[in-house]
Design an enzyme around this catalytic site. Structure first.
Site, PDB file in Angstrom:
ATOM      1  N   GLU A  86     108.381 125.542 -15.473  1.00 58.62           N
ATOM      2  CA  GLU A  86     107.753 124.609 -16.402  1.00 58.62           C
ATOM      3  C   GLU A  86     108.748 123.533 -16.851  1.00 58.62           C
ATOM      4  O   GLU A  86     109.813 123.838 -17.370  1.00 58.62           O
ATOM      5  CB  GLU A  86     107.206 125.355 -17.617  1.00 58.62           C
ATOM      6  N   CYS A 148     103.884 131.183 -24.680  1.00 54.08           N
ATOM      7  CA  CYS A 148     104.955 130.760 -23.766  1.00 54.08           C
ATOM      8  C   CYS A 148     105.332 129.307 -24.026  1.00 54.08           C
ATOM      9  O   CYS A 148     106.506 128.962 -24.179  1.00 54.08           O
ATOM     10  CB  CYS A 148     104.518 130.923 -22.313  1.00 54.08           C
ATOM     11  N   HIS A 167     107.167 130.945 -15.488  1.00 47.02           N
ATOM     12  CA  HIS A 167     105.984 131.794 -15.498  1.00 47.02           C
ATOM     13  C   HIS A 167     106.002 132.659 -14.243  1.00 47.02           C
ATOM     14  O   HIS A 167     105.985 132.145 -13.122  1.00 47.02           O
ATOM     15  CB  HIS A 167     104.711 130.940 -15.521  1.00 47.02           C
TER      16      HIS A 167
END
Length: 241
Positions: A86, A148, A167
């Site tokens: 991410e 998250c 993730h």
């Protein structure tokens, strides 16, 4: 007292969540602590509760007390079979409730904080070197606006963007700690290399390419790691915050 090291890296993983009585992200964090990230790199792991208030405070405390050079957050992507790196954390839009039935009143992480914060690491640069058979790794700019994403933004904010969120999958061939740990070990080592050498191409030097080859070999079965992780799973469960 902490041992002397050139790097101090924090790896938070999450606690129980919905159908995950033991969160896969926490299993991977334990595996990374077991195998390490290299010489003179001290690894600290922490299980974060799926709770906005508590996890926000824990992340702030990690940066204020441990002063890591880098933090790698681990979360699970339900139903996914790929690893997602991410790039961005978002400050607003948090409307889904946590395990205690709570969501932030303002629906944001940090009052008056920037709307978006990007990691100092170029995730596309990292991911392109791991597009190999058996290693489905992509970069992403949408971390999902749940715990998250929430804790990632908080970490980017407190750590001057020296953080990452990975993730991990909950399905498919990579959805086991035995396969994920060597892959994430190589991914994080590439991130640390980029942090230290921002102008260099990832895997250009310092044995990084060899690390990738070792990772590919490890994915076929790291027997010692598999036995060690299974022993962790069969032991007494970790305490939950």
């Amino acid at each position: 007292m902490r041992p002397h090291c050139d790097w101090y890296t924090s790896i938070p993983g999450f606690g129980p969540f919905r159908e995950f009585l033991v969160n896969p992200s926490w299993k991977v964090a334990q595996g990374l602590k077991l195998v390490g990230l290299g010489k003179k790199i001290d690894v600290y792991i922490k299980e974060l509760p799926v709770n906005y208030v508590k996890s926000k405070q824990i992340v702030a405390d990690l940066w204020q007390t441990l002063h890591p050079k880098f933090a790698v957050h681990l979360g699970v992507a339900r139903g996914s079979s790929i690893v997602m790196l991410e790039q961005r954390g978002k400050n607003s839009g948090y409307r889904d409730r946590d395990v205690c039935g709570f969501c932030p009143e303002s629906h944001c992480c940090i009052q008056a904080g920037p709307e978006n914060l990007d990691s100092i690491i170029d995730m596309r640069r990292v991911s392109k070197h791991f597009r190999q058979p058996g290693m489905e790794v992509i970069s992403s700019r949408d971390a999902g606006r749940y715990l998250c994403d929430f804790t990632y933004y908080c970490s980017l904010y407190h750590g001057q963007r020296r953080a990452a969120l990975v993730h991990v999958p909950s399905a498919g061939s990579l959805a086991s700690a035995e396969r994920l740990v060597p892959l994430l070990q190589a991914l994080i080592q590439s991130m640390l290399h980029q942090l230290e050498n921002p102008s260099e191409t990832c895997l250009k030097s310092c044995g990084q390419r060899e690390a990738l080859y070792e990772c590919l070999a490890s994915l076929h079965f790291a027997t010692r790691l598999e036995i060690s992780i299974k022993s962790l799973q069969q032991g007494r469960p970790s305490a939950v915050a």
